[in-house]
Design an enzyme around this catalytic site. Structure first.
Site, short mmCIF file in Angstrom:
data_model
loop_
_atom_site.label_atom_id
_atom_site.label_comp_id
_atom_site.label_asym_id
_atom_site.label_seq_id
_atom_site.Cartn_x
_atom_site.Cartn_y
_atom_site.Cartn_z
CB CYS A 58 -0.83 -0.02 1.15
SG CYS A 58 0.01 -0.06 2.82
CB CYS A 147 0.70 5.09 7.38
SG CYS A 147 -0.27 5.21 6.08
CG HIS A 175 -1.47 -4.46 15.26
ND1 HIS A 175 -0.91 -3.22 14.90
CD2 HIS A 175 -1.24 -5.11 14.33
CE1 HIS A 175 -0.50 -3.38 13.78
NE2 HIS A 175 -0.83 -4.63 13.07
CD GLU A 177 -3.08 1.09 12.70
OE1 GLU A 177 -2.49 0.43 11.67
OE2 GLU A 177 -4.12 1.62 12.52
CB SER A 313 0.29 -9.15 7.79
OG SER A 313 -0.67 -8.34 6.86
CB SER A 314 -4.01 -6.58 11.24
OG SER A 314 -5.55 -6.42 11.30
#
Ligand code: SF4
Length: 407
Positions: A58, A147, A175, A177, A313-314
């Site tokens: 992404c 990001c 996680h 994030e 990886s979610s």
């Protein structure tokens, strides 16, 4: 003399062109370019592969990896560290190690002794407010690859905190994030947070909002998922919804609706505007990849689906969840998981996504004869060269004499 001010690079390191060749060599794939140009379809003998129209790296991951390579060049002779995985892809992290970047998450690294001579790259999913403050205070040069879509979530969470709303975060509590996002809620004294993993956990909290209940039981259930000193009777009166950017879009929306209804039931329609807030904080890249597999599943009659990406990886795990509802789905970490035409090693869909160790082997995963149609997608942290290798392996396993050479 005071400690030097940290340098924080947010707008690039001006070495983009210098590393472009290195990045292309490490992560591009002529095979993928060819399949993309052929309307995302690869045909070889009895095998047809349909590639999702949005897949792989992404914009946030692209930028983070680019910055990491630039940082390595920009600071020759200095130690360059990552706080942990830059993204959840083992191949990319291994490549960064080869490029000479060290990982503070490794057992033999000691982040507390870093100083002004050290360069630290912050990952795409960000770091906690506390980690940022500590590294800044140590005078490290920080290369911030957080990001923009994550920063957007933080902005909303900070605003909730500022206005006295508790952030209800749909995410995985361990996680990186979600931990970073939750820490943003504590920037203001009135800031609180509660993390819910799924509908089931959301329903428990919604029931408490409606009718109260066993306070101790609720606190015990969410003991690792709430801000310090969380009081459900006080802190669930005004709430704002947010999410980890890579969750399942449909589930996040549903959870937002559940909380809206719970607040309405408890306080009435007139109070809704002053007690409930929500923003759509799923990132567009995650949404596009989810939409693309939904379209692929609707348009093609697939025999099986292969989803490629790190097991932690979610967004990859969520792509696998969507596919598994419709077709046999194999979530593989990399091409080596395609062991043979008889055996595939994969993460069972629905297994915890925080571990890289949970795998199973399935036999007879690829039809032995006749036409076989495979759907393929990859999470936002999977580079094209990995996707290309998967296509080549599928080709080998389904090989017929007329298969073109894809190498
Ligand atoms: S998945 Fe979304 S939020 Fe995460 S790095 Fe990519 S674009 Fe940014």
């Amino acid at each position: 003399m005071g400690s030097p001010q940290p340098l924080i690079f947010r707008k690039g390191l001006d070495m983009k062109e210098a590393v472009a060749g290195e990045l292309a060599a490490a992560y591009d794939s002529a095979t993928v370019d060819r399949v993309r140009a052929a309307d995302f379809r690869h045909q070889s003998g009895r095998l047809t592969v349909h590639l999702a129209r949005e897949f792989g790296f992404c914009y946030g991951v692209d930028r983070a990896v680019d910055y990491a390579y630039q940082a390595r060049r920009r600071f020759p002779g200095r130690n360059v560290f990552l706080t942990g995985e830059i993204i959840h892809n083992p191949h990319v992290n291994d490549q960064l190690r080869v490029a000479g970047i060290r990982f503070l998450s490794d057992p033999d690294e000691q982040s507390h002794i870093l100083g002004p001579d050290d360069v630290v790259i912050l990952p795409a999913f960000g770091v906690t407010v506390g980690d940022m403050a500590r590294l800044s205070a140590q005078g490290c040069t920080l290369v911030d690859t957080t990001c923009g879509s994550v920063l957007n979530v933080w902005k909303n969470v900070v605003r909730y905190a500022q206005d006295g709303f508790t952030s209800i975060i749909h995410g995985k509590v361990k996680h990186e994030e979600t931990r970073a996002t939750a820490s943003q809620a504590l920037k203001y004294p009135e800031g609180r947070y509660l993390v819910v993993l799924d509908r089931e956990e959301a329903a428990i909290v919604c029931d408490y909002i409606r009718t109260g209940g066993d306070r101790a039981q609720l606190l015990d259930r969410f003991r690792d998922a709430v801000s310090p000193g969380f009081d459900p009777d006080r802190d669930l009166q005004r709430i704002g919804c947010a999410n980890q950017t890579t969750m399942l879009m449909s589930e996040s929306l549903e959870i937002g609706d559940m909380f809206r209804e719970a607040i309405r039931d408890r306080y009435g329609e007139a109070e809704l505007a002053v007690r409930f807030r929500a923003f759509d904080t799923i990132c567009s890249a995650t949404q596009e990849r989810q939409d693309a597999v939904v379209t692929l599943l609707a348009e093609q009659a697939l025999d099986l689906m292969v989803v490629v990406g790190g097991y932690n990886s979610s967004n990859t795990c969520n792509l696998a969840r969507i596919c598994a509802e419709r077709v046999h789905t194999y979530h593989i970490a990399d091409p080596s998981c395609l062991i043979s035409r008889e055996e595939v090693r994969h993460r069972p869909v629905g297994a915890p996504s925080t571990t890289t160790g949970m795998e199973t082997i399935t036999r007879n995963w690829l039809p032995r004869s006749g036409a076989v149609v495979v759907g393929l997608t990859a999470g936002a942290s999977t580079p094209n060269n990995i996707v290309g290798e998967v296509i080549r392996k599928l080709d080998d396993f389904a090989a017929s004499r007329e298969s073109p050479d894809l190498r």
